[in-house]
Enzyme design. Sequence first.
Site, PDB file in Angstrom:
ATOM      1  N   LYS A  83       0.841  -1.200   0.000  1.00 18.21           N
ATOM      2  CA  LYS A  83       0.000   0.000   0.000  1.00 18.21           C
ATOM      3  C   LYS A  83       0.878   1.251   0.000  1.00 18.21           C
ATOM      4  O   LYS A  83       1.926   1.291   0.654  1.00 18.21           O
ATOM      5  CB  LYS A  83      -0.903  -0.018   1.233  1.00 18.21           C
ATOM      6  CG  LYS A  83      -1.926   1.116   1.295  1.00 18.21           C
ATOM      7  CD  LYS A  83      -2.823   0.959   2.510  1.00 18.21           C
ATOM      8  CE  LYS A  83      -3.853   2.071   2.580  1.00 18.21           C
ATOM      9  NZ  LYS A  83      -4.768   1.932   3.753  1.00 18.21           N
ATOM     10  N   SER A 158      -9.601   2.264   2.611  1.00 17.67           N
ATOM     11  CA  SER A 158      -8.579   2.958   1.845  1.00 17.67           C
ATOM     12  C   SER A 158      -7.585   2.021   1.151  1.00 17.67           C
ATOM     13  O   SER A 158      -6.832   2.438   0.281  1.00 17.67           O
ATOM     14  CB  SER A 158      -7.810   3.922   2.752  1.00 17.67           C
ATOM     15  OG  SER A 158      -7.100   3.226   3.764  1.00 17.67           O
ATOM     16  N   SER A 182     -10.541   0.260   6.610  1.00 21.35           N
ATOM     17  CA  SER A 182      -9.739   0.358   5.394  1.00 21.35           C
ATOM     18  C   SER A 182      -9.151  -0.950   4.911  1.00 21.35           C
ATOM     19  O   SER A 182      -8.712  -1.043   3.763  1.00 21.35           O
ATOM     20  CB  SER A 182      -8.607   1.377   5.599  1.00 21.35           C
ATOM     21  OG  SER A 182      -9.126   2.684   5.635  1.00 21.35           O
TER      22      SER A 182
END
Length: 500
Positions: A83, A158, A182
């Site tokens: 990420k 996210s 997320s």
Amino acid sequence: MTTRTDPADLGAVEARALIGRRALSSEELARACIARVKAVDHAVNALVARDFDRVIEGARVADAAQARGEPLGPLHGLPVAIKDMNDVAGLPTTFGSEIFAKNVPTRDDRLVAGLRAAGALPLGKTNNPEWSAGANTRNRVYGVTANPHDVTRNCGGSSGGSAVALACGYAPLASGSDLGGSLRTPAAYCGVVGFRPSAGVVPGPVRATALLPQPTSGPMARSVADAALMLSVMAAPDGDDPFTPVLDGRTPWEPGDFAVLQPRDLSALRVATTEDFGFAPVERATREAFRAGVSVLAPAFGVLEERTPDCRGADRIFSVLRATMFLATHAKFVDETPELVGPNVTDNVIEGRGYSAADVAEALVLQGEYHRRWRAFFETCDVLIAPAVSVTPRDWHEFWPRRIDDIETESYYHWLAMAYAATIPGHPAITVPCGRDANGMPFGLQIIGKRHGDAELLSVAAGIEALIAAQPDLAPRAPDIDALSAAPALSGAAAFLDIG
């Protein structure tokens, strides 16, 4: 849709076993994953920075080490997607923020370094919203990431880029992080697994608000066993996180044990279910998909009761503490370069400035009471099962849902109440794919366990996952890779770089 036996579709446990017995080379797996990225990422925009040359080089080094008979790490030769909130040496870490669009770290952060030391090969960086604020993966640096099951729909966030990368076969493992869902929201939307561990299990050694443990990193994968394998590496002792107890270099949990899923008799489980925790706005389509899944699974459990922990104050606690964290870490960006800060981050900073010390003190007291009520609830049940998200995936042009059926949402994160209900008391939670919603999109169950009962929760989730896999109407389905390969570039879509 064609049927494939492409190495890119292998899970982490299976691929690692094949590599271990030399039935698959690390280089073969790496090249298959890279080929998949090149074939479909134009359609979904998930892997926004790439390190392909170094991955191939690392795979060759891994194969050579194996040929020499050297000890192999638990993730030896496995590509992993990272990420864009974590540093990978030589790749941009933008946090989805225009302020950091040209930020290129020179070394891995501790999480990435730990994965690399275990044999993993960082493939590249996955997209996320600006500073991971929100559950629609869009930013002004890289644009939007689309759901691979329907590129007109939200992939969640996210950790949306990581979920899409997994679903599409870019890598068998991906990193993510979670404050208000997320890890769990994008996993539910993309048909993969996202695990939010108990506070401190995966250390956050550089978390600015160190004594507020709501944000945490966690593993994402295509199966519970794969996520457990990744957790066994991520759960390293690190005393810089005050919620990670380290004594004589060890934690109370043995990290490697997370990878060993003990069989769990589902018929002995006391299971509670809730559609809304008694306070969350949940659309009818989500309730219907949840009921359909639970009705099929229910006969396997010993006790199944519809009930919820007392979640009084959840919205207030989460709103105040979330805004306090954003105020502490992002106010300087809003003050110094407001034109480079998106609406979600700006709104959180403004909200934080509207709270008083008395508001924060009240939220902390309410959180303590909330935790104790949840602890008491879990004395009478083993796991709590709920929908992972309040709404089914919508058009990604909708920045966040303003209405859920007849209810107006209060903010860009209010629609994530199904996730932050468990964030507040710090309980571990995992999203497992379970069938499809009325629009044919993946639906995710959220399974919540006792605080610090992470290993037990993973074992239970693996049993439920196997039960789901045996049900034709509920078993997960992969995206249509052929259709994505033939799809137009997402970058040509209207509002690709617009974040509202």
